[in-house]
Write a protein that holds these residues in place. Structure first.
Motif, PDB file in Angstrom:
ATOM      1  N   TRP A  13     -31.070 -86.933  80.262  1.00  0.00           N
ATOM      2  CA  TRP A  13     -31.663 -86.547  79.025  1.00  0.00           C
ATOM      3  C   TRP A  13     -31.096 -87.260  77.849  1.00  0.00           C
ATOM      4  N   TRP A  21     -39.075 -88.108  75.835  1.00  0.00           N
ATOM      5  CA  TRP A  21     -39.390 -86.384  75.231  1.00  0.00           C
ATOM      6  C   TRP A  21     -39.087 -86.881  73.685  1.00  0.00           C
ATOM      7  N   GLY A  55     -31.511 -75.438  76.286  1.00  0.00           N
ATOM      8  CA  GLY A  55     -32.389 -76.462  76.406  1.00  0.00           C
ATOM      9  C   GLY A  55     -33.412 -76.515  75.403  1.00  0.00           C
ATOM     10  N   ASP A  78     -28.332 -78.040  73.529  1.00  0.00           N
ATOM     11  CA  ASP A  78     -28.934 -78.886  74.153  1.00  0.00           C
ATOM     12  C   ASP A  78     -28.055 -80.031  74.582  1.00  0.00           C
ATOM     13  N   ILE A  79     -28.109 -80.851  75.891  1.00  0.00           N
ATOM     14  CA  ILE A  79     -27.474 -81.811  76.373  1.00  0.00           C
ATOM     15  C   ILE A  79     -27.877 -83.070  75.723  1.00  0.00           C
ATOM     16  N   SER A  80     -29.000 -83.278  75.260  1.00  0.00           N
ATOM     17  CA  SER A  80     -29.489 -84.362  74.882  1.00  0.00           C
ATOM     18  C   SER A  80     -29.355 -84.657  73.474  1.00  0.00           C
ATOM     19  N   LEU A  83     -32.828 -85.677  71.680  1.00  0.00           N
ATOM     20  CA  LEU A  83     -33.715 -84.560  71.378  1.00  0.00           C
ATOM     21  C   LEU A  83     -33.110 -83.660  70.080  1.00  0.00           C
ATOM     22  N   ALA A 104     -24.314 -79.541  73.724  1.00  0.00           N
ATOM     23  CA  ALA A 104     -23.435 -78.643  74.826  1.00  0.00           C
ATOM     24  C   ALA A 104     -24.108 -78.574  76.052  1.00  0.00           C
ATOM     25  N   ASP A 105     -23.318 -78.249  77.097  1.00  0.00           N
ATOM     26  CA  ASP A 105     -23.666 -78.014  78.561  1.00  0.00           C
ATOM     27  C   ASP A 105     -23.866 -76.599  78.709  1.00  0.00           C
ATOM     28  N   ALA A 106     -24.881 -75.825  78.378  1.00  0.00           N
ATOM     29  CA  ALA A 106     -25.127 -74.364  78.670  1.00  0.00           C
ATOM     30  C   ALA A 106     -24.449 -73.830  79.910  1.00  0.00           C
ATOM     31  N   ARG A 122     -37.853 -72.601  76.785  1.00  0.00           N
ATOM     32  CA  ARG A 122     -38.978 -72.851  77.301  1.00  0.00           C
ATOM     33  C   ARG A 122     -38.595 -73.985  78.245  1.00  0.00           C
ATOM     34  N   GLY A 123     -38.571 -73.836  79.477  1.00  0.00           N
ATOM     35  CA  GLY A 123     -38.348 -74.680  80.285  1.00  0.00           C
ATOM     36  C   GLY A 123     -36.800 -75.783  80.549  1.00  0.00           C
ATOM     37  N   PHE A 127     -32.095 -77.279  85.010  1.00  0.00           N
ATOM     38  CA  PHE A 127     -31.628 -78.468  85.351  1.00  0.00           C
ATOM     39  C   PHE A 127     -29.994 -78.243  85.696  1.00  0.00           C
TER      40      PHE A 127
HETATM   41  C1  LIG Z   1     -38.226 -79.802  79.776  1.00  0.00           C
HETATM   42  S1  LIG Z   1     -37.170 -80.163  78.531  1.00  0.00           S
HETATM   43  C2  LIG Z   1     -37.606 -78.554  77.497  1.00  0.00           C
HETATM   44  C3  LIG Z   1     -37.203 -78.788  76.084  1.00  0.00           C
HETATM   45  C4  LIG Z   1     -37.509 -77.811  75.339  1.00  0.00           C
HETATM   46  N1  LIG Z   1     -37.272 -76.194  75.679  1.00  0.00           N
HETATM   47  C5  LIG Z   1     -39.014 -77.585  75.059  1.00  0.00           C
HETATM   48  O1  LIG Z   1     -39.781 -76.785  75.608  1.00  0.00           O
HETATM   49  O2  LIG Z   1     -39.725 -78.565  74.405  1.00  0.00           O
HETATM   50  C6  LIG Z   1     -35.685 -79.514  79.206  1.00  0.00           C
HETATM   51  C7  LIG Z   1     -34.461 -79.560  78.146  1.00  0.00           C
HETATM   52  O3  LIG Z   1     -33.636 -78.898  78.742  1.00  0.00           O
HETATM   53  C8  LIG Z   1     -31.890 -79.631  78.251  1.00  0.00           C
HETATM   54  N2  LIG Z   1     -30.999 -79.592  79.245  1.00  0.00           N
HETATM   55  C9  LIG Z   1     -30.848 -79.965  80.499  1.00  0.00           C
HETATM   56  N3  LIG Z   1     -29.750 -79.477  81.039  1.00  0.00           N
HETATM   57  C10 LIG Z   1     -29.019 -78.734  80.242  1.00  0.00           C
HETATM   58  C11 LIG Z   1     -27.848 -78.315  80.207  1.00  0.00           C
HETATM   59  N4  LIG Z   1     -26.933 -78.338  81.087  1.00  0.00           N
HETATM   60  N5  LIG Z   1     -27.628 -77.818  78.897  1.00  0.00           N
HETATM   61  C12 LIG Z   1     -28.018 -77.590  77.934  1.00  0.00           C
HETATM   62  N6  LIG Z   1     -29.500 -78.196  77.948  1.00  0.00           N
HETATM   63  C13 LIG Z   1     -29.859 -78.913  79.158  1.00  0.00           C
HETATM   64  C14 LIG Z   1     -32.601 -81.114  78.330  1.00  0.00           C
HETATM   65  O4  LIG Z   1     -31.951 -81.964  77.669  1.00  0.00           O
HETATM   66  C15 LIG Z   1     -34.244 -80.897  77.720  1.00  0.00           C
HETATM   67  O5  LIG Z   1     -34.161 -80.851  76.242  1.00  0.00           O
END
Ligand SMILES: C[S@@+](CC[C@H](N)C(=O)[O-])C[C@H]1O[C@@H](n2cnc3c(N)ncnc32)[C@H](O)[C@@H]1O
Length: 285
Positions: A13, A21, A55, A78-80, A83, A104-106, A122-123, A127
């Motif tokens: 990410w 993204w 995320g 978010d971890i990214s 984004l 942060a890593d949630a 939302r999705g 991860f």
């Molecule tokens: C499929 S995207 C969805 C992004 C956003 N929710 C949307 O609907 O546009 C997944 C998101 O989860 C984040 N993510 C993945 N693992 C994570 C973690 N451990 N902690 C926080 N965010 C995380 C990714 O960086 C990414 O932005």
């Protein structure tokens, strides 16, 4: 320095997947906007609520949550980094003031205990390497009785229009690096509905409801193929393959773009009000 336990996802990410993204944020937001009604119906955000968006990506749902929370506020995690850069820039442009974002890593982030009334995603919750641990961490961030609402994909397969229509792209998009492969695999990690109550053990009132939505992939078949192939940068396809891909999407062209029916779960739950269940286990302390 932020502590990260999901390092492969962090690589994805902050690398190929996250950059895609961030670059195509408007298209991803348009693609996923059909999910918002179900998500926010499940979240039932009220004025004054403190909302945490897991995320949050470029923050589309964080900003909707902040507007619904009015005198309350919303925090996107978010971890990214790419984004979150997009999220902050759009938030400034839109003038939304009751929003903050955190890298942060949630799964392991030390959220303020009982600091939120609602957690949404939302999705963004598929991860985690350890879903049960991550959802326990999020339960601690919710006040007793606080609401969790998220959407995640249902199982892909020939009976789902989106996966049937995109099946020709499968091998062409196979991850260009380990992080991308991990992100692709993780997408389906909560698709089995039997798994969801398991990872939400300790929450009350868990519901898992099927939701149908339409995802929008491009203006027309050619534009959608360009977009989908751009997910594997540097990969080229022969002219006849490209023509076959466009033909496969042509049946889904409408005057509102290439639209595919997709299948999701809406999951809702409540943080338990039972004191004993909220006490951290030794591993969490
Ligand atoms: C499929 S995207 C969805 C992004 C956003 N929710 C949307 O609907 O546009 C997944 C998101 O989860 C984040 N993510 C993945 N693992 C994570 C973690 N451990 N902690 C926080 N965010 C995380 C990714 O960086 C990414 O932005």
């Amino acid at each position: 320095m932020t502590r990260i336990t999901n390092s492969v996802q962090a690589q994805a990410w902050n690398g190929t997947v996250g950059t895609h993204w961030a670059t195509h944020q408007e298209r991803y937001d348009a693609m996923l906007s059909g999910v918002n009604d179900a998500l926010f119906a499940g979240a039932a955000i009220a004025a004054g609520d403190r909302v945490l968006d897991i995320g949050c990506g470029a923050g589309a749902t964080t900003r909707i949550a902040a507007r619904l929370a009015a005198s309350g506020h919303a925090v996107g995690i978010d971890i990214s980094a790419p984004l979150l850069d997009r999220a902050r820039a759009i938030t400034t442009t839109e003038g939304v003031t009751n929003v903050a974002y955190e890298l942060a890593d949630a799964q392991i982030h030390p959220f303020p205990p009982a600091g939120y009334d609602v957690v949404i995603s939302r999705g963004g919750v598929m991860f985690f390497a350890d879903h049960a641990a991550a959802f326990r961490n999020l339960a601690g961030a919710l006040r007793p009785g606080g609401r969790l609402a998220f959407v995640c994909p249902r199982p892909a397969g020939p009976d789902v229009e989106e996966s049937r229509a995109l099946s020709l792209f499968g091998e062409l998009l196979e991850g260009p690096d380990a992080g991308t492969v991990a992100a692709q695999v993780a997408m389906a990690s909560l698709s089995d509905p039997a798994r969801i109550p398991e990872v939400l053990r300790g929450y009350d009132d868990v519901t898992v409801t099927p939701v149908e939505t339409e995802t929008v992939w491009g203006r027309d078949a050619a534009d959608a193929v360009d977009f989908i192939l751009s997910r594997a940068p540097g990969r080229t396809v022969a002219a006849d393959t490209r023509a076959a891909l466009e033909d496969s999407l042509r049946p889904y062209e409408t005057d509102r773009g290439v639209r595919l029916r997709a299948a999701l779960w809406l999951v809702t739950a409540r943080a338990t009000t039972k004191d004993a269940a909220r006490r951290p286990t030794p591993r969490q302390q």
